[in-house]
Design a protein around this motif. Structure first.
Motif, PDB file in Angstrom:
ATOM      1  N   MET A  14      26.931  55.626  30.210  1.00 60.18           N
ATOM      2  CA  MET A  14      26.871  54.721  31.367  1.00 60.18           C
ATOM      3  C   MET A  14      27.415  53.342  30.996  1.00 60.18           C
ATOM      4  N   HIS A  15      27.095  52.890  29.791  1.00 59.84           N
ATOM      5  CA  HIS A  15      27.569  51.583  29.330  1.00 59.84           C
ATOM      6  C   HIS A  15      29.087  51.585  29.151  1.00 59.84           C
ATOM      7  N   ALA A  16      29.648  52.718  28.756  1.00 61.84           N
ATOM      8  CA  ALA A  16      31.099  52.804  28.577  1.00 61.84           C
ATOM      9  C   ALA A  16      31.826  52.731  29.911  1.00 61.84           C
ATOM     10  N   VAL A  17      31.186  53.164  30.994  1.00 64.99           N
ATOM     11  CA  VAL A  17      31.794  53.075  32.323  1.00 64.99           C
ATOM     12  C   VAL A  17      31.712  51.652  32.847  1.00 64.99           C
ATOM     13  N   ARG A  18      30.529  51.061  32.790  1.00 62.96           N
ATOM     14  CA  ARG A  18      30.324  49.670  33.207  1.00 62.96           C
ATOM     15  C   ARG A  18      29.283  49.040  32.295  1.00 62.96           C
ATOM     16  N   PRO A  19      29.532  47.831  31.820  1.00 64.53           N
ATOM     17  CA  PRO A  19      28.623  47.221  30.844  1.00 64.53           C
ATOM     18  C   PRO A  19      27.184  47.121  31.351  1.00 64.53           C
TER      19      PRO A  19
END
Length: 428
Positions: A285-290
Protein backbone atom coordinates in the motif's frame (compact mmCIF):
# COMPACT_ATOMS: atom_id res chain seq x y z
CA UNK A 1 6.81 -55.55 9.88
CA UNK A 2 6.77 -52.53 12.18
CA UNK A 3 10.31 -51.69 13.24
CA UNK A 4 11.76 -49.47 15.94
CA UNK A 5 13.77 -46.36 15.23
CA UNK A 6 16.50 -44.61 17.20
CA UNK A 7 17.30 -41.03 16.22
CA UNK A 8 20.54 -39.63 17.68
CA UNK A 9 21.20 -35.94 18.35
CA UNK A 10 24.94 -35.66 18.91
CA UNK A 11 26.24 -33.02 21.32
CA UNK A 12 29.80 -32.33 22.48
CA UNK A 13 29.36 -34.16 25.80
CA UNK A 14 26.25 -36.34 25.38
CA UNK A 15 23.83 -37.91 22.95
CA UNK A 16 20.13 -37.22 23.12
CA UNK A 17 18.19 -40.04 21.50
CA UNK A 18 14.57 -40.41 20.51
CA UNK A 19 13.26 -43.98 20.58
CA UNK A 20 10.31 -44.78 18.34
CA UNK A 21 8.70 -48.09 19.30
CA UNK A 22 5.54 -49.64 17.77
CA UNK A 23 3.21 -50.54 20.63
CA UNK A 24 2.01 -53.73 18.94
CA UNK A 25 5.56 -55.08 19.13
CA UNK A 26 6.19 -53.67 22.59
CA UNK A 27 3.09 -55.44 23.90
CA UNK A 28 4.39 -58.78 22.63
CA UNK A 29 7.80 -58.24 24.22
CA UNK A 30 6.81 -56.61 27.49
CA UNK A 31 3.58 -58.46 28.25
CA UNK A 32 1.55 -55.38 29.25
CA UNK A 33 -1.55 -54.35 27.29
CA UNK A 34 -0.02 -51.19 25.85
CA UNK A 35 -1.40 -51.53 22.31
CA UNK A 36 -5.06 -52.01 23.24
CA UNK A 37 -5.36 -48.29 23.92
CA UNK A 38 -2.75 -45.57 24.00
CA UNK A 39 -5.00 -43.23 26.03
CA UNK A 40 -3.49 -42.66 29.45
CA UNK A 41 -0.68 -45.13 28.76
CA UNK A 42 2.10 -42.92 30.11
CA UNK A 43 0.06 -41.98 33.18
CA UNK A 44 -0.65 -45.65 33.94
CA UNK A 45 2.69 -47.27 33.17
CA UNK A 46 5.21 -44.44 32.85
CA UNK A 47 7.62 -45.50 35.66
CA UNK A 48 7.57 -49.15 34.57
CA UNK A 49 8.18 -48.16 30.94
CA UNK A 50 11.17 -46.04 31.91
CA UNK A 51 12.65 -48.87 33.95
CA UNK A 52 12.11 -51.31 31.09
CA UNK A 53 13.77 -49.07 28.51
CA UNK A 54 16.65 -48.16 30.80
CA UNK A 55 17.44 -51.82 31.37
CA UNK A 56 17.72 -52.44 27.61
CA UNK A 57 19.97 -49.47 26.70
CA UNK A 58 23.69 -49.86 27.42
CA UNK A 59 26.11 -47.70 25.41
CA UNK A 60 29.72 -48.71 26.10
CA UNK A 61 32.94 -46.77 25.49
CA UNK A 62 35.94 -48.46 23.81
CA UNK A 63 37.61 -48.81 27.22
CA UNK A 64 34.72 -50.96 28.47
CA UNK A 65 33.00 -48.39 30.66
CA UNK A 66 29.24 -48.02 30.29
CA UNK A 67 27.46 -44.71 29.84
CA UNK A 68 24.88 -43.15 32.14
CA UNK A 69 21.40 -43.48 30.69
CA UNK A 70 18.26 -41.60 31.74
CA UNK A 71 14.81 -41.85 30.20
CA UNK A 72 12.80 -38.64 30.07
CA UNK A 73 9.55 -37.71 28.35
CA UNK A 74 7.29 -40.48 27.05
CA UNK A 75 4.54 -39.82 24.52
CA UNK A 76 2.06 -42.29 23.02
CA UNK A 77 0.87 -41.53 19.48
CA UNK A 78 -2.09 -42.99 17.62
CA UNK A 79 -2.59 -42.54 13.86
CA UNK A 80 -4.63 -44.08 11.07
CA UNK A 81 -2.56 -46.09 8.61
CA UNK A 82 -4.16 -47.17 5.30
CA UNK A 83 -2.33 -50.51 5.44
CA UNK A 84 -2.43 -51.62 9.08
CA UNK A 85 -5.36 -49.51 10.32
CA UNK A 86 -4.77 -47.91 13.70
CA UNK A 87 -1.03 -47.58 14.34
CA UNK A 88 0.13 -46.81 17.88
CA UNK A 89 3.68 -45.79 18.73
CA UNK A 90 5.64 -44.79 21.81
CA UNK A 91 8.34 -42.13 21.57
CA UNK A 92 10.83 -41.83 24.42
CA UNK A 93 13.44 -39.14 24.96
CA UNK A 94 16.66 -40.68 26.26
CA UNK A 95 19.86 -38.98 27.39
CA UNK A 96 23.12 -40.94 27.15
CA UNK A 97 26.18 -39.46 28.89
CA UNK A 98 29.67 -40.98 28.41
CA UNK A 99 32.15 -41.55 31.24
CA UNK A 100 34.02 -38.40 32.26
CA UNK A 101 30.91 -36.22 32.22
CA UNK A 102 29.40 -35.55 35.62
CA UNK A 103 26.46 -33.72 34.05
CA UNK A 104 25.85 -32.08 30.65
CA UNK A 105 28.28 -29.19 30.27
CA UNK A 106 30.70 -30.50 32.90
CA UNK A 107 33.15 -32.91 31.28
CA UNK A 108 36.68 -33.93 32.20
CA UNK A 109 38.97 -32.71 29.37
CA UNK A 110 39.94 -35.54 27.03
CA UNK A 111 37.59 -38.12 28.58
CA UNK A 112 34.19 -37.42 27.05
CA UNK A 113 34.02 -39.09 23.63
CA UNK A 114 30.54 -39.31 22.16
CA UNK A 115 31.66 -40.22 18.66
CA UNK A 116 32.79 -43.79 19.25
CA UNK A 117 30.89 -46.36 21.29
CA UNK A 118 29.21 -49.74 21.14
CA UNK A 119 25.43 -49.48 21.28
CA UNK A 120 23.78 -52.33 23.19
CA UNK A 121 20.05 -51.87 22.67
CA UNK A 122 17.53 -54.69 22.49
CA UNK A 123 14.16 -53.34 23.66
CA UNK A 124 11.42 -55.48 22.05
CA UNK A 125 14.07 -57.41 20.11
CA UNK A 126 15.01 -59.49 23.16
CA UNK A 127 11.60 -61.24 22.83
CA UNK A 128 10.31 -60.50 19.32
CA UNK A 129 13.08 -62.09 17.29
CA UNK A 130 11.88 -60.78 13.91
CA UNK A 131 12.00 -57.20 15.13
CA UNK A 132 14.55 -54.73 13.71
CA UNK A 133 15.94 -51.50 15.13
CA UNK A 134 17.09 -48.80 12.69
CA UNK A 135 19.63 -46.37 14.18
CA UNK A 136 20.18 -42.99 12.50
CA UNK A 137 21.82 -39.67 13.30
CA UNK A 138 19.24 -36.89 13.11
CA UNK A 139 21.52 -34.02 14.14
CA UNK A 140 25.28 -33.70 14.48
CA UNK A 141 26.10 -29.99 14.56
CA UNK A 142 29.88 -30.42 14.47
CA UNK A 143 29.54 -32.43 11.27
CA UNK A 144 27.23 -29.87 9.70
CA UNK A 145 24.24 -32.21 9.84
CA UNK A 146 21.06 -30.54 11.05
CA UNK A 147 17.61 -31.82 11.91
CA UNK A 148 16.29 -29.88 8.91
CA UNK A 149 17.78 -32.56 6.64
CA UNK A 150 16.94 -36.25 6.42
CA UNK A 151 18.50 -38.50 9.11
CA UNK A 152 21.62 -40.44 8.16
CA UNK A 153 21.38 -44.14 8.96
CA UNK A 154 24.20 -45.54 11.10
CA UNK A 155 23.17 -49.16 11.06
CA UNK A 156 20.63 -51.79 12.06
CA UNK A 157 20.30 -53.90 15.18
CA UNK A 158 18.74 -57.31 14.57
CA UNK A 159 19.02 -60.94 15.61
CA UNK A 160 22.12 -62.89 14.60
CA UNK A 161 20.25 -66.02 13.53
CA UNK A 162 23.36 -68.24 13.37
CA UNK A 163 24.42 -67.54 16.96
CA UNK A 164 20.90 -66.74 18.23
CA UNK A 165 21.88 -63.51 19.89
CA UNK A 166 21.39 -59.78 19.42
CA UNK A 167 24.58 -58.17 18.22
CA UNK A 168 25.39 -54.64 19.45
CA UNK A 169 25.88 -51.86 16.92
CA UNK A 170 29.38 -50.32 16.68
CA UNK A 171 28.97 -46.56 16.28
CA UNK A 172 31.97 -44.67 14.94
CA UNK A 173 31.00 -41.16 13.91
CA UNK A 174 33.42 -39.07 11.87
CA UNK A 175 35.00 -36.21 13.78
CA UNK A 176 33.67 -32.71 13.27
CA UNK A 177 34.54 -29.17 14.28
CA UNK A 178 32.99 -25.87 15.29
CA UNK A 179 33.94 -24.51 11.87
CA UNK A 180 31.88 -27.18 10.09
CA UNK A 181 28.94 -26.39 12.35
CA UNK A 182 29.31 -22.65 11.70
CA UNK A 183 29.47 -23.13 7.92
CA UNK A 184 26.37 -25.33 8.01
CA UNK A 185 24.49 -22.54 9.79
CA UNK A 186 25.61 -19.97 7.22
CA UNK A 187 24.32 -22.34 4.55
CA UNK A 188 21.04 -22.80 6.44
CA UNK A 189 20.62 -19.02 6.69
CA UNK A 190 21.08 -18.52 2.96
CA UNK A 191 18.69 -21.37 2.23
CA UNK A 192 16.12 -20.04 4.69
CA UNK A 193 16.00 -16.57 3.18
CA UNK A 194 16.19 -17.91 -0.40
CA UNK A 195 13.10 -20.03 0.28
CA UNK A 196 11.46 -17.31 2.40
CA UNK A 197 9.55 -15.58 -0.38
CA UNK A 198 7.55 -13.52 2.09
CA UNK A 199 10.65 -12.12 3.85
CA UNK A 200 12.28 -10.97 0.63
CA UNK A 201 9.02 -9.68 -0.82
CA UNK A 202 8.46 -7.40 2.19
CA UNK A 203 11.88 -5.82 1.83
CA UNK A 204 11.73 -5.47 -1.94
CA UNK A 205 8.29 -3.87 -1.93
CA UNK A 206 9.41 -1.44 0.78
CA UNK A 207 12.40 -0.54 -1.42
CA UNK A 208 10.28 0.03 -4.56
CA UNK A 209 9.61 3.73 -3.84
CA UNK A 210 12.94 4.34 -2.08
CA UNK A 211 14.60 6.12 -5.06
CA UNK A 212 11.66 8.54 -5.41
CA UNK A 213 10.96 11.93 -3.87
CA UNK A 214 7.69 12.51 -2.02
CA UNK A 215 5.40 15.19 -3.41
CA UNK A 216 3.30 17.22 -1.02
CA UNK A 217 6.08 18.07 1.40
CA UNK A 218 9.00 20.48 1.40
CA UNK A 219 11.76 19.68 3.83
CA UNK A 220 10.03 18.81 7.07
CA UNK A 221 6.90 20.86 6.35
CA UNK A 222 3.88 19.62 4.45
CA UNK A 223 2.62 21.76 1.59
CA UNK A 224 -0.58 19.83 0.97
CA UNK A 225 -2.65 17.29 2.79
CA UNK A 226 -1.92 14.61 0.19
CA UNK A 227 1.30 12.80 -0.52
CA UNK A 228 2.42 11.09 -3.68
CA UNK A 229 5.50 9.62 -5.23
CA UNK A 230 7.42 12.03 -7.41
CA UNK A 231 10.50 11.82 -9.57
CA UNK A 232 13.88 10.18 -9.07
CA UNK A 233 15.66 11.81 -6.13
CA UNK A 234 19.21 11.32 -7.35
CA UNK A 235 21.77 8.59 -6.81
CA UNK A 236 23.02 9.82 -3.44
CA UNK A 237 19.48 10.27 -2.11
CA UNK A 238 18.42 6.83 -3.35
CA UNK A 239 21.44 4.95 -2.05
CA UNK A 240 21.15 6.61 1.34
CA UNK A 241 17.48 5.60 1.65
CA UNK A 242 18.19 2.07 0.46
CA UNK A 243 21.03 1.69 2.94
CA UNK A 244 18.95 2.99 5.85
CA UNK A 245 15.98 0.72 5.09
CA UNK A 246 18.10 -2.41 4.64
CA UNK A 247 20.14 -1.65 7.76
CA UNK A 248 17.02 -1.02 9.84
CA UNK A 249 15.45 -4.29 8.71
CA UNK A 250 18.70 -6.11 9.52
CA UNK A 251 18.92 -4.59 13.01
CA UNK A 252 15.28 -5.42 13.71
CA UNK A 253 15.34 -9.07 12.69
CA UNK A 254 18.82 -9.61 14.19
CA UNK A 255 17.58 -8.46 17.59
CA UNK A 256 14.60 -10.79 17.78
CA UNK A 257 16.60 -13.60 16.14
CA UNK A 258 19.01 -13.37 19.08
CA UNK A 259 16.32 -13.04 21.76
CA UNK A 260 14.09 -15.70 20.23
CA UNK A 261 16.91 -18.22 19.74
CA UNK A 262 17.88 -17.86 23.40
CA UNK A 263 14.24 -18.37 24.44
CA UNK A 264 13.88 -14.91 25.96
CA UNK A 265 11.14 -13.85 23.52
CA UNK A 266 8.73 -16.36 22.04
CA UNK A 267 5.43 -15.98 20.19
CA UNK A 268 3.26 -18.71 18.64
CA UNK A 269 4.13 -19.38 15.03
CA UNK A 270 0.73 -18.60 13.51
CA UNK A 271 0.43 -14.95 14.70
CA UNK A 272 4.02 -14.30 13.60
CA UNK A 273 3.37 -15.67 10.11
CA UNK A 274 0.15 -13.64 9.83
CA UNK A 275 1.95 -10.44 10.86
CA UNK A 276 4.64 -11.09 8.26
CA UNK A 277 1.96 -11.24 5.57
CA UNK A 278 0.42 -8.04 6.99
CA UNK A 279 3.82 -6.33 6.75
CA UNK A 280 3.91 -7.12 3.01
CA UNK A 281 0.40 -5.73 2.54
CA UNK A 282 1.29 -2.50 4.36
CA UNK A 283 4.48 -2.11 2.30
CA UNK A 284 2.52 -2.69 -0.91
CA UNK A 285 0.00 0.00 0.00
CA UNK A 286 2.87 2.36 0.82
CA UNK A 287 4.47 1.66 -2.57
CA UNK A 288 1.26 2.78 -4.31
CA UNK A 289 0.81 5.94 -2.22
CA UNK A 290 2.97 7.09 0.70
CA UNK A 291 1.53 6.04 4.05
CA UNK A 292 4.55 6.89 6.18
CA UNK A 293 6.82 9.11 4.04
CA UNK A 294 10.23 9.62 5.59
CA UNK A 295 9.60 6.96 8.22
CA UNK A 296 10.36 3.87 6.15
CA UNK A 297 13.42 3.17 8.29
CA UNK A 298 11.34 2.84 11.46
CA UNK A 299 8.74 0.71 9.70
CA UNK A 300 11.47 -1.59 8.35
CA UNK A 301 12.95 -1.95 11.85
CA UNK A 302 9.55 -2.57 13.45
CA UNK A 303 8.45 -5.21 11.00
CA UNK A 304 11.99 -6.62 11.09
CA UNK A 305 11.33 -7.52 14.73
CA UNK A 306 8.44 -9.72 13.57
CA UNK A 307 10.43 -11.36 10.78
CA UNK A 308 13.25 -12.11 13.24
CA UNK A 309 10.90 -14.15 15.42
CA UNK A 310 10.18 -16.40 12.44
CA UNK A 311 13.93 -16.82 11.86
CA UNK A 312 14.47 -17.62 15.55
CA UNK A 313 12.05 -20.53 15.48
CA UNK A 314 14.38 -22.39 13.11
CA UNK A 315 17.31 -22.12 15.54
CA UNK A 316 15.27 -22.78 18.68
CA UNK A 317 14.08 -26.08 17.23
CA UNK A 318 17.69 -27.31 16.94
CA UNK A 319 18.03 -27.44 20.76
CA UNK A 320 21.75 -26.63 20.71
CA UNK A 321 24.04 -26.05 23.67
CA UNK A 322 25.28 -22.56 24.54
CA UNK A 323 28.54 -22.59 22.52
CA UNK A 324 27.10 -24.04 19.30
CA UNK A 325 24.03 -21.84 19.68
CA UNK A 326 26.14 -18.67 19.84
CA UNK A 327 28.02 -19.65 16.68
CA UNK A 328 24.76 -20.73 15.05
CA UNK A 329 23.10 -17.37 15.68
CA UNK A 330 26.09 -15.61 14.12
CA UNK A 331 26.35 -17.98 11.16
CA UNK A 332 22.61 -18.14 10.49
CA UNK A 333 22.29 -14.35 10.57
CA UNK A 334 25.34 -13.98 8.33
CA UNK A 335 23.78 -16.36 5.83
CA UNK A 336 20.53 -14.37 5.87
CA UNK A 337 22.39 -11.10 5.25
CA UNK A 338 24.53 -12.57 2.47
CA UNK A 339 21.53 -13.86 0.54
CA UNK A 340 19.51 -10.73 1.28
CA UNK A 341 22.28 -8.45 -0.02
CA UNK A 342 22.79 -10.64 -3.07
CA UNK A 343 19.12 -10.37 -4.03
CA UNK A 344 19.12 -6.62 -3.44
CA UNK A 345 22.32 -6.18 -5.45
CA UNK A 346 20.75 -8.06 -8.37
CA UNK A 347 17.48 -6.11 -8.39
CA UNK A 348 18.04 -2.58 -7.08
CA UNK A 349 20.34 -1.31 -9.87
CA UNK A 350 17.61 -1.97 -12.44
CA UNK A 351 14.95 -0.34 -10.27
CA UNK A 352 17.14 2.74 -9.84
CA UNK A 353 17.71 2.85 -13.59
CA UNK A 354 13.99 2.55 -14.30
CA UNK A 355 13.09 5.09 -11.60
CA UNK A 356 14.63 7.77 -13.84
CA UNK A 357 12.01 7.01 -16.51
CA UNK A 358 8.21 7.48 -16.74
CA UNK A 359 7.84 3.68 -17.05
CA UNK A 360 8.77 3.24 -13.39
CA UNK A 361 5.32 4.30 -12.20
CA UNK A 362 3.84 1.24 -13.91
CA UNK A 363 6.58 -1.04 -12.56
CA UNK A 364 6.13 0.31 -9.02
CA UNK A 365 2.34 0.09 -8.95
CA UNK A 366 2.26 -3.24 -10.77
CA UNK A 367 4.77 -4.77 -8.37
CA UNK A 368 2.90 -3.36 -5.37
CA UNK A 369 -0.44 -4.74 -6.56
CA UNK A 370 0.98 -8.22 -7.15
CA UNK A 371 2.65 -8.17 -3.73
CA UNK A 372 -0.58 -7.01 -2.11
CA UNK A 373 -2.55 -9.84 -3.71
CA UNK A 374 0.05 -12.36 -2.55
CA UNK A 375 -0.03 -10.88 0.97
CA UNK A 376 -3.82 -11.14 1.23
CA UNK A 377 -3.69 -14.74 0.00
CA UNK A 378 -1.07 -15.55 2.65
CA UNK A 379 -3.17 -13.87 5.35
CA UNK A 380 -6.19 -15.99 4.45
CA UNK A 381 -4.10 -19.16 4.32
CA UNK A 382 -2.40 -18.50 7.66
CA UNK A 383 -5.61 -17.53 9.44
CA UNK A 384 -7.60 -20.51 8.17
CA UNK A 385 -4.75 -23.01 8.00
CA UNK A 386 -5.93 -24.02 4.52
CA UNK A 387 -3.87 -23.48 1.33
CA UNK A 388 -5.50 -21.66 -1.55
CA UNK A 389 -4.90 -21.36 -5.26
CA UNK A 390 -3.29 -17.93 -5.02
CA UNK A 391 -0.56 -18.97 -2.61
CA UNK A 392 0.15 -22.04 -4.71
CA UNK A 393 0.38 -19.75 -7.72
CA UNK A 394 2.84 -17.51 -5.91
CA UNK A 395 5.12 -20.45 -5.20
CA UNK A 396 4.89 -21.45 -8.85
CA UNK A 397 5.77 -17.94 -10.04
CA UNK A 398 8.75 -17.77 -7.67
CA UNK A 399 10.35 -20.58 -9.63
CA UNK A 400 10.57 -18.20 -12.62
CA UNK A 401 12.23 -15.40 -10.61
CA UNK A 402 15.56 -15.59 -12.53
CA UNK A 403 13.69 -15.05 -15.80
CA UNK A 404 11.81 -12.11 -14.28
CA UNK A 405 15.13 -10.59 -13.20
CA UNK A 406 16.50 -10.91 -16.74
CA UNK A 407 13.31 -9.30 -18.07
CA UNK A 408 13.58 -6.44 -15.56
CA UNK A 409 17.20 -5.80 -16.54
CA UNK A 410 16.32 -5.92 -20.24
CA UNK A 411 13.42 -3.50 -19.76
CA UNK A 412 15.58 -1.06 -17.78
CA UNK A 413 18.35 -1.09 -20.39
CA UNK A 414 15.94 -0.78 -23.32
CA UNK A 415 13.90 2.10 -21.88
CA UNK A 416 17.07 3.95 -20.85
CA UNK A 417 18.52 3.51 -24.32
CA UNK A 418 15.32 4.77 -25.98
CA UNK A 419 15.14 7.85 -23.79
CA UNK A 420 18.76 8.75 -24.38
CA UNK A 421 18.34 8.24 -28.09
CA UNK A 422 15.23 10.44 -28.17
CA UNK A 423 17.15 13.27 -26.50
CA UNK A 424 19.95 13.23 -29.06
CA UNK A 425 19.64 15.98 -31.70
CA UNK A 426 18.61 14.57 -35.04
CA UNK A 427 20.97 14.97 -37.96
CA UNK A 428 19.75 17.50 -40.51
Amino acid sequence: MPNSGVLLNVHADRIDAELQIPLVELQLAWGHAVNDSSAGLVARLGPQLRDYLRSHIRPQSPDGRFWTVSVGELVAHETQNPIVGVYRELTAQVQMIPPGVDSPGESTPGEADVRQFTFYYDAVLHQVRTHKILVSVRQDWERGQLAEAAPVQVGEISLDIVNDRVLPLPVNLASGSSWMGFVSMVRLGTQHIAEGTDHLLFLLVLLLPAPLLVTGQSGSRRRTGRFGWGNFGGSRYSLRRLLLIVTAFTVGHSLTLLLGSLGWVRLPGQPVEILIAVSILVSAMHAVRPLFPGRETWVAAGFGLIHGLAFAGTLANLNLDAGPMALSILGFNLGIEMMQLLVIALIIPWLMLLSRTPVYAYVRVGGAVLAGVAAMAWIVERVTGQPNGLTQGVELVVGYAPYALVGLAGLALYITWRLRRSKQPSAS
